[in-house]
Structure formats: C-alpha cells, structure tokens
Design a protein around this motif. Structure first.
Motif, PDB file in Angstrom:
ATOM      1  N   VAL A 153      31.553  36.568  36.620  1.00 31.10           N
ATOM      2  CA  VAL A 153      32.292  37.455  35.728  1.00 31.10           C
ATOM      3  C   VAL A 153      31.393  37.879  34.571  1.00 31.10           C
ATOM      4  N   GLY A 154      31.226  39.171  34.414  1.00 26.88           N
ATOM      5  CA  GLY A 154      30.433  39.726  33.325  1.00 26.88           C
ATOM      6  C   GLY A 154      31.347  40.120  32.176  1.00 26.88           C
ATOM      7  N   ASN A 194      21.710  45.387  29.209  1.00 25.04           N
ATOM      8  CA  ASN A 194      22.508  46.586  29.489  1.00 25.04           C
ATOM      9  C   ASN A 194      23.597  46.276  30.509  1.00 25.04           C
ATOM     10  N   VAL A 195      24.643  47.087  30.428  1.00 24.09           N
ATOM     11  CA  VAL A 195      25.841  46.835  31.228  1.00 24.09           C
ATOM     12  C   VAL A 195      25.584  47.091  32.711  1.00 24.09           C
ATOM     13  N   HIS A 196      24.688  48.029  33.005  1.00 25.10           N
ATOM     14  CA  HIS A 196      24.381  48.327  34.402  1.00 25.10           C
ATOM     15  C   HIS A 196      23.872  47.081  35.128  1.00 25.10           C
ATOM     16  N   ASP A 197      22.914  46.397  34.525  1.00 22.60           N
ATOM     17  CA  ASP A 197      22.351  45.208  35.175  1.00 22.60           C
ATOM     18  C   ASP A 197      23.381  44.086  35.252  1.00 22.60           C
ATOM     19  N   LEU A 198      24.203  43.988  34.204  1.00 31.25           N
ATOM     20  CA  LEU A 198      25.284  42.993  34.234  1.00 31.25           C
ATOM     21  C   LEU A 198      26.226  43.281  35.399  1.00 31.25           C
ATOM     22  N   ALA A 199      26.588  44.544  35.562  1.00 31.69           N
ATOM     23  CA  ALA A 199      27.503  44.934  36.646  1.00 31.69           C
ATOM     24  C   ALA A 199      26.904  44.613  38.005  1.00 31.69           C
ATOM     25  N   LEU A 224      29.801  51.592  37.569  1.00 27.90           N
ATOM     26  CA  LEU A 224      30.793  51.342  38.618  1.00 27.90           C
ATOM     27  C   LEU A 224      30.117  51.231  39.984  1.00 27.90           C
ATOM     28  N   THR A 225      29.117  52.050  40.198  1.00 24.88           N
ATOM     29  CA  THR A 225      28.360  51.973  41.453  1.00 24.88           C
ATOM     30  C   THR A 225      27.660  50.618  41.564  1.00 24.88           C
TER      31      THR A 225
END
Lengths: 321, 321
Positions: A153-154, A194-199, A224-225
């Motif tokens: 969970v991020g 950054n949120v991208h890497d977390l996602a 989201l991707t």
C-alpha cells in the motif's frame, strides 16, 4: 438567533465567514467566551471592520478579496484538515496567521480510508448490494475479493492522517511505502520521491496529502497506468488530487482494479459513469464526520481563539512553506 | 473429468464427500499425490469402503450415518474454520481424528470483521447507497456515523480469528474485552465469563466463536438488551450463534444500533426485514473468501493428508474437549 453585542458584552469578536449554502448556525458554542459575528447580525456592518479573527465555515474560500474586506483580520481560524480553500500565500504576504483543524479529524479520516480499502478489496458494499437484491439464493457463485494482508500500500502524504493510516495498515500485515514533499526522519517505510514510482510498486494507493498547486492532479494518467489493472485507489484527501476524468475512464475500461472515493473534483457532483460500477465505493465527503471529531474540532478552534486573544502560541498554526 | 484409478495408480484414496449443491470439482489439485474419489467415479462403489480419509467439501455434514457408510475412515479432513457440520463427539467416540482449515482463513475473516465494523459505525455502505441514489446534491444533511477509536469492543471467541481481530482493533485505539470458554493466559484484555456481562460493557460485539450446543443462540434477547440502543453486532462466526429472529426485531424496533452480518441461520435465506434497514450490512458468507485464503487452505489440506499417510502429527487436528 443572532443577538446583538450590547455595551456590556466585551467578548472578543470572531467574524464568521460562510458560503450561503452553509446557512446553519453552528457557531453558538463560541458563546459566551467569544462573540460570533454573523452577517445576519444587525451590528455586522459596524463591527466587522474591527474584527481581528476570521472563522471561515467549512470550505468557505478566503482569498485576497476576502482579506481586503476585513482589513483588521490578523488570524484565520480554519475548521478543516485541508486548507486548499484558504490562500495561504496571500495570508503569509499580509502577515495573517492561519490555523487548521490540527489532528481533530485525523483518526476518523484514517479509519475511513481503511474502511474504504477493505470495502473495495473485499467487496463489502458490492456484497451488500448482492444480498439486498435477493441474488444469494439464485446465483451461487460470487466474485472473490482480494486479501488485504501482504498488499503493498502506497500512502500519498504521510502527515497526521497518513501516518495514522500506516499504523492501522501495519496491523493488517500490509507492506507500506509512501510519497510526500520530503522524506520523513524516523519513519521506517520506503520513501518514493514521486508518485509514479510509488504507484508502480504498489497494489493500492491511499491519497491523503494536502491539495495545492503542486499536488493538483498528482494522480494522473501515467500514475494510474503505473498502478496497473489490479491496483486500487482510495481518496480521502481532495477530489482535485486525482484527474477525475482519467480515473473514470480507467475504471470504466477496467484498467485499474477499483476505487474508494470520499472526495470528488466538483462536489456534490459525482460522475454518473461510476454509479454502474461494482468495484467502486462512493461516499459524500464524510471521512471526517463523526460527532466525536466535531467535538474535537470545536476544542481546537476554541483553543486557538483563546491562544490568539491571550497572545499565546496558536495550537495548530499552519507552517509557512 | 473423473479418471478411474488404474492398477498403476497407488496414490492414497481421499474420499470426497459433498452436498449435491457443491457440484463443482475443486479437488483436482489433490492429484497426482492423492486420488480424490468422487461419487461420480466409476470405481466409487468398489473403492469407497477402503478409504481411510474423508474430505467433506465446505459445510457438508459428517454425522454417525456418514461414518457408518465409510467404516475404514480414520480421519476427517475439514476444509473450513468452523466445524459445526462435523459431529465431533461421534468422531471422538469412534477414534476418528478431525482436522480443520487451521489458520488459513483467520486473517481474511479478521479483516472482514473490521471492514463490517467500520462500515456499520461509519455508514460506508449507506453512504454509497446515498451517493448512488443521486441524493448528495439534493439532501445536504447526512446522518453522522460514530468514531471507531475509543469504542469498547467485545470479542466473543478469542481464538485464531478473535485474536487477530484484537490486534487490528488495537491499532484503531479500541478498548478490547473478550469472552471465551476459558480465560486465556498471556492475554492483556479483560475476560468476561459470560456474554451478557461483556455486552453490558461493550459498544460493539464481534462474534467469532465456534458454533456448538453450548454457543447456539449465545447472542439472545438478554444479550442484545444488555448491548443497548447504540450497540453494534458483527457476526463472522455462524448464523446460529445469534437468535436471528430476536436480532431482526431489535434492529427493526431500533433497539440496537446496527449490525454487520456475514452469516445467517438459514443460509442463503436472509430475513427480508433487514433489506429495508440502512444501519445493517449484509454479506453472503464470504468473510473467508479470497484467492489467497483458498490457496492457503489447500496447503493445509495437503499438509494434513501428507502427515496422515506418513504417520506424522496432523497439522491442524481439532483437540478433543
């Protein structure tokens, strides 16, 4: 309801600022220690220019125009956890201090975030609909949910709310990581800049950061991707943290796994496409809302007012960037 | 699908015992280590009398009549957490050992119990209905839920599931107490010798004990009265732990605060009076149901079978009383 301040009433003025739709008086509890000055008060025009404190009700905006109207204001006492409706930069420029609801809502919002996450992963609301539709005796098969334990969970925003979410998730055996403006000292969870890497490294994202120019649409198409087909989004922050149009498209096209949404970009409007989806839980911005948290926020407001009028440090002053 | 055991197949027989409604083969994963003997197998009549292990699918009953049919059975390998469908006393009399699903389902059931509790207290499913009905823009007011933190939660049955529920509740700041057959050593929570007194000291009860003659209708009219008007019931154990007719009356008359029910006395039948209630969350006996827990229970079953056939201690043997 509004009683005029008479000559014996020396209670300090608190200027109540509200959007017309918040037309219920819920500042009576400020009396008799303080004098809540409502626009409906016959003395409003006389007294408002001298008021030193402004209390915006809920998300009522405070911008430079507001501050121009009330030049004596030195302090804006907020009543919410998120303060995106208050122009903090403008307040700072004018030397106006700002307080938030502090931690009054944090536990309730954290609880609600966990509730939404369990609901989406384990399909609780969907199960409820299934039973209430009388389908259980008819359809033997019911689509399985997914286990919470072991999920990565991020947490986006590891502040007062996010850290409480982390404490709860640990008890469920989740694997926690986070993104925030800065890496937190003494936090054991992996930090992503950054949120991208977390996602990309998460099975679910819980959004609970402040809304600002920097975080507007922080959850976009790319994030989201990266979260992927089975990924789940829980938003208990602000609607505009997520690019809602993109989120709706991802959900409609089954390009993410599900969502638990307490907040929306254009409240109280909820995109109608979401009504048809079984993997989405919708809630009317109520993660903060319990009688207990409302009692707690009143205490914080009164504490801030007492501190202000006795020249003591404010309880929950928002730090300048 | 059923392939007859040929002369070269020396895999040990596992007699599959199932109610007609569980007509899906989900024992293929026993092969090739074991030979799952289904009633549809052409060799069934020949081989069944020599089978030493009986595997009842889900809640398929095992009573003295069943054991009479299969006189060579020495071990009943259960696939569920609750074993109320197996006549344990009769098995004990005949020297037949019994295993349960062990802890395979415990985390998922505990998660689901917390999900139901948050849902009922914070009105998550009700909020979801409210939004989906398009009411948010129309009705500004929404009834408040109640805070989880500080709530006194009574756990009925502090076994593998109940203790996991306690761990989770602690992270939410709940005050925990419990009832079980015996006081547990090394458990810090207050122990109540009877459920009535536990209910009188609790804001919510979570029911997760085994169903037996002693616990049948352990939640009765007196207990519900003791729990009181704001009290919440969560049942993830078995329907018959609760006197369902009484519970329905208490809910309909607003004499308790709400309920989250995953199990019912006469599944899949759910009392229709509950469909109309906003403070009730209904779920089709799915607290155990995730792909992860199903994988875990298969491992437990295989482990028990391997242990049995190699004369080692069983992994999750049910202790005699």
């Amino acid at each position: 309801m509004a009683s005029t301040q008479d000559s014996n009433d020396t209670a300090p003025l608190v200027l109540i600022h509200r959007l017309p739709r918040f037309n219920i008086s819920f500042t009576h509890w400020l009396r008799p220690k303080f004098y809540p000055l409502e626009p409906s008060d016959p003395s409003y025009a006389t007294l408002a220019p001298s008021a030193r404190v402004l209390l915006p009700v809920g998300p009522t905006p405070v911008d430079s125009g507001t501050l121009d109207l009330f030049p004596a204001v030195e302090c804006v006492v907020g009543s919410s956890a998120g303060l995106n409706h208050i122009d903090l930069a403008e307040c700072r420029r004018r030397g106006v201090r700002v307080t938030s609801a502090g931690e009054a809502f944090s536990d309730d919002v954290a609880d609600y975030a966990i509730g939404l996450l369990i609901d989406v992963l384990r399909r609780v609301s969907a199960a409820n609909r299934f039973v209430r539709a009388g389908l259980w005796p008819v359809k033997d098969e019911y689509p399985l949910g997914s286990k919470l334990g072991g999920k990565r969970v991020g947490i986006v925003g590891l502040g007062s709310i996010g850290s409480r979410i982390a404490t709860r998730l640990e008890a469920f055996g989740c694997v926690i990581a986070y993104n925030s403006r800065n890496k937190k000292a003494s936090v054991p969870f992996p930090y992503y800049t950054n949120v991208h890497d977390l996602a990309a490294s998460s099975d679910a994202l819980i959004i609970c950061c402040a809304l600002s120019n920097e975080t507007h649409h922080i959850i976009n198409k790319d994030v989201l991707t990266a979260l992927g087909k089975k990924g789940v989004i829980v938003n208990v922050g602000r609607g505009a943290l997520v690019d809602e149009k993109e989120l709706v498209q991802f959900l409609v096209r089954n390009e993410i796994g599900g969502a638990g949404l307490d907040v929306f970009e254009n409240e109280p409007v909820v995109p109608e496409e979401l009504y048809a989806l079984d993997n989405v839980v919708l809630s009317p911005h109520k993660a903060v809302a319990t009688p207990e948290s409302f009692a707690a926020v009143k205490e914080v407001i009164i504490g801030n007012l007492e501190a202000f009028f006795s020249n003591k440090p404010l309880l929950s002053q928002v730090k300048s960037e």
